[in-house]
Design an enzyme around this catalytic site. Structure first.
Site, PDB file in Angstrom:
ATOM      1  N   ASP A 203       0.820  -1.204   0.000  1.00  0.00           N
ATOM      2  CA  ASP A 203       0.000   0.000   0.000  1.00  0.00           C
ATOM      3  C   ASP A 203       0.862   1.266   0.000  1.00  0.00           C
ATOM      4  O   ASP A 203       1.865   1.342   0.714  1.00  0.00           O
ATOM      5  CB  ASP A 203      -0.832  -0.053   1.300  1.00  0.00           C
ATOM      6  CG  ASP A 203      -1.824   1.078   1.435  1.00  0.00           C
ATOM      7  OD1 ASP A 203      -2.763   1.094   0.635  1.00  0.00           O
ATOM      8  OD2 ASP A 203      -1.663   1.913   2.335  1.00  0.00           O
ATOM      9  N   GLU A 245       1.492  -0.336  -5.025  1.00  0.00           N
ATOM     10  CA  GLU A 245       0.459   0.670  -5.233  1.00  0.00           C
ATOM     11  C   GLU A 245       1.143   2.037  -5.248  1.00  0.00           C
ATOM     12  O   GLU A 245       1.428   2.619  -4.205  1.00  0.00           O
ATOM     13  CB  GLU A 245      -0.608   0.669  -4.125  1.00  0.00           C
ATOM     14  CG  GLU A 245      -1.764   1.581  -4.516  1.00  0.00           C
ATOM     15  CD  GLU A 245      -2.400   2.385  -3.373  1.00  0.00           C
ATOM     16  OE1 GLU A 245      -3.499   2.920  -3.589  1.00  0.00           O
ATOM     17  OE2 GLU A 245      -1.805   2.512  -2.296  1.00  0.00           O
TER      18      GLU A 245
HETATM   19  C1  GLC Z   1      -4.345   3.095  -0.282  1.00  0.00           C
HETATM   20  C2  GLC Z   1      -5.612   2.284  -0.128  1.00  0.00           C
HETATM   21  C3  GLC Z   1      -6.697   3.147   0.460  1.00  0.00           C
HETATM   22  C4  GLC Z   1      -6.224   3.684   1.798  1.00  0.00           C
HETATM   23  C5  GLC Z   1      -4.888   4.406   1.660  1.00  0.00           C
HETATM   24  C6  GLC Z   1      -4.260   4.680   2.993  1.00  0.00           C
HETATM   25  O1  GLC Z   1      -4.472   4.089  -1.216  1.00  0.00           O
HETATM   26  O2  GLC Z   1      -5.996   1.750  -1.361  1.00  0.00           O
HETATM   27  O3  GLC Z   1      -7.891   2.445   0.600  1.00  0.00           O
HETATM   28  O4  GLC Z   1      -7.178   4.557   2.307  1.00  0.00           O
HETATM   29  O5  GLC Z   1      -3.948   3.627   0.947  1.00  0.00           O
HETATM   30  O6  GLC Z   1      -3.836   3.484   3.591  1.00  0.00           O
END
Ligand code: GLC
Length: 546
Positions: A203, A245
């Site tokens: 993440d 991500e």
């Molecule tokens: C990422 C996740 C999201 C979350 C954020 C903070 O973007 O996909 O759902 O709120 O990280 O952890």
């Protein structure tokens, strides 16, 4: 390339599951791991390869579990560690992989590390987080949760200092300059990998390190840390995947692949809104453009592509003008908008027109990468924009037309969030049981698309080239791998289109549409003309008999 085909994630299709939303086995109103296990046969039948489970750790749920209070346990709603082991085993027995979310950047403010950090400045945990006596530092870093946060700094009364957070104030950022934090995270990874999982979706990776005078994203020091995570993974485990991500431009995401020594996979964020633009406008230009901006990536690494996920449809990777246009076209009501995005699901965005939903998927699957299906989108589930935050795209999975859509046996008022009951997206109409038995349902057609895509790894890993046509409404992508060739032809518009292509290099070939089985007229040295019905697509096999 053969070696690449053998890396399981190169040609995989991922299925993103919110455990809370999937199936409740104990009638407490929350989906749980035994519930998910009971639905693995459905997931297997869908034809996907890997289940990505959203965070299931203990959490005060201020960000639906992305605010972790303990990395070594499960939220009691979901089950026990034993249930997680059972999930991995049951998935593996069916030939499915499992990856988990790895939230590196921040913890919950309820995490014991933060609790000690704020109360005792002398403790070693104080330095696990990023503190300052004022709010002046790192002022070039943008705010991500624009609708709720006013600053990346929040004052903590107990500590008498400000702490740094890129997301909600309840999610303090960890301090990756501290080697102990890095060690802690390696231990966390080891803990879950030792239970047999197949990797992580990592993440929010661009934000690990802060430096004055930068926007605090994608910094070289962040890449060094990620590389060391990968090397420790490789040293101890085999065949695992690390998926990044990083909601960034392709040239910046490219850095997360390193020389093949950082992430195995990275989400391709910017192609996503352009699929929506292309279909709304009936114009292939945005796709051709973003792919021209997409660099090659190292052997053995792969893009991960998607149409929707558990977050808002992000419009961070478009111009201001494009964002306004996307909002106007796809989020006409203010309530549909959230931060820099749109809190709606795929089917409502596509006017519940199955032709458009399938076209969007076919377009995604015609491009290189390993695609994700977001739970419920395979049956065309709707959303509930009136729920807070992004919860409107996280409603219970619609299994059948019985009470609570077959999601839970609890009384409806006990559900973590209401099932969709209104209009054409009601669970009475949109549900797995009804679609399973209908060969023309969205579910049946999605299964078919997934199956054909998986049978043709060339679509995932092959080279691609856009063929020139005079008609901007039509996208023609030639995919190539060794001596295999597939021509993907997609009519993005709601009108019939006729195109003329120079296919003379395939003179004598009679292309077969891999999707419909239809045999097309034998190609000659003259231009080939194709008549394309509105919103239709073909995957024409051009491979010559050897
Ligand atoms: C990422 C996740 C999201 C979350 C954020 C903070 O973007 O996909 O759902 O709120 O990280 O952890």
């Amino acid at each position: 390339m053969t070696a690449e085909k053998q890396l399981w994630y190169m040609n995989a299709i991922f299925y993103e599951v919110h455990v809370r939303a999937y199936r409740d086995s104990n009638a407490d109103g929350n989906g749980d791991l035994p519930g998910l296990i009971s639905k693995l046969d459905y997931i297997k039948e869908l034809g996907v390869d890997c289940v990505w489970v959203l965070p299931i750790y203990p959490s005060p749920l201020k960000d639906d579990g992305y605010d972790i209070a303990d990395y070594y346990n499960l939220h009691p709603d979901y089950g026990l560690i034993e249930d997680f082991k059972n999930l991995v085993q049951a998935a593996h027995e069916r030939g499915l992989k499992v990856i988990a979310d790895l939230v590196l950047n921040h913890t919950s403010d309820q995490h014991p590390w933060f609790q000690v950090a704020r109360s005792d400045p002398e403790s070693k945990y104080h330095d696990y987080y990023v503190w300052s006596d004022n709010k002046e530092k790192y002022s070039d870093a943008r705010i991500i949760f624009l609708d709720t946060e006013v600053s990346n700094w929040t004052y903590d009364e107990e500590a008498g200092q400000f702490y740094w957070h890129r997301f909600y104030a309840s999610q303090p950022d960890l301090n990756y300059d501290n080697p102990d934090v890095r060690k802690e995270m390696l231990n966390v990874m080891k803990f879950w990998l030792d239970m047999g999982i197949d990797g992580f979706r990592a993440d929010a990776v661009p934000y690990l390190i802060e430096r004055e005078g930068t926007n605090c994203e994608n910094l070289p020091e962040t890449h060094e840390i990620l590389k060391s995570i990968r090397s420790s993974l490789d040293a101890n485990y085999q065949g695992k995947v690390l998926l990044a991500e990083a909601n960034q431009w392709p040239k910046d995401v490219r850095q997360y692949f390193g020389d093949g020594d950082e992430f195995n996979m990275g989400f391709h964020f910017p192609v996503m809104p352009r699929i929506f633009m292309a279909i709304k406008e009936g114009d292939a230009t945005p796709i051709r453009w973003i792919m021209s901006q997409t660099p090659d990536i190292p052997a053995g690494t792969q893009w991960c592509t998607f149409l929707r996920n558990h977050d808002e449809l992000t419009l961070e990777m478009v111009t201001e003008e494009e964002r306004q246009w996307m909002w106007q076209e796809y989020a006409p009501q203010p309530r549909m908008r959230l931060n820099l995005g749109i809190r709606r699901r795929l089917a409502p965005l596509m006017d519940n027109d199955h032709r458009k939903i399938l076209l969007a998927n076919a377009l995604l699957y015609s491009l290189p990468g390993a695609p994700i299906v977001y739970y419920g989108d395979e049956i065309g589930m709707g959303d509930n924009i009136w729920l807070p935050d992004r919860n409107g795209v996280r409603t219970p999975m619609q299994w059948d037309d019985s009470l609570n859509a077959g999601f839970s046996d609890a009384p409806p008022e006990m559900l973590y969030t209401p099932v969709i009951t209104q209009g054409s997206f009601s669970y009475k109409i949109v549900n797995v049981a009804a679609e399973k038995v209908d060969p023309n349902s969205l579910l049946s057609r999605m299964k078919h698309l997934i199956q054909i895509r998986r049978e043709n790894p060339i679509l995932a890993v092959g080279d691609y080239e856009f063929l020139a046509t005079e008609v901007k409404q039509v996208l023609t992508i030639l995919r190539k791998l060794d001596d295999e060739e597939i021509l993907c032809v997609l009519n993005l518009s709601e009108q019939t289109q006729e195109i003329s292509l120079d296919l003379s290099p395939w003179n004598g070939t009679s292309p077969v549409d891999l999707l419909s089985g239809e045999v097309f007229p034998t190609i000659s040295n003259n231009p080939t003309s194709l008549k394309l019905e509105p919103l239709t697509y073909h995957w024409l096999n051009l491979t010559r008999e050897s």
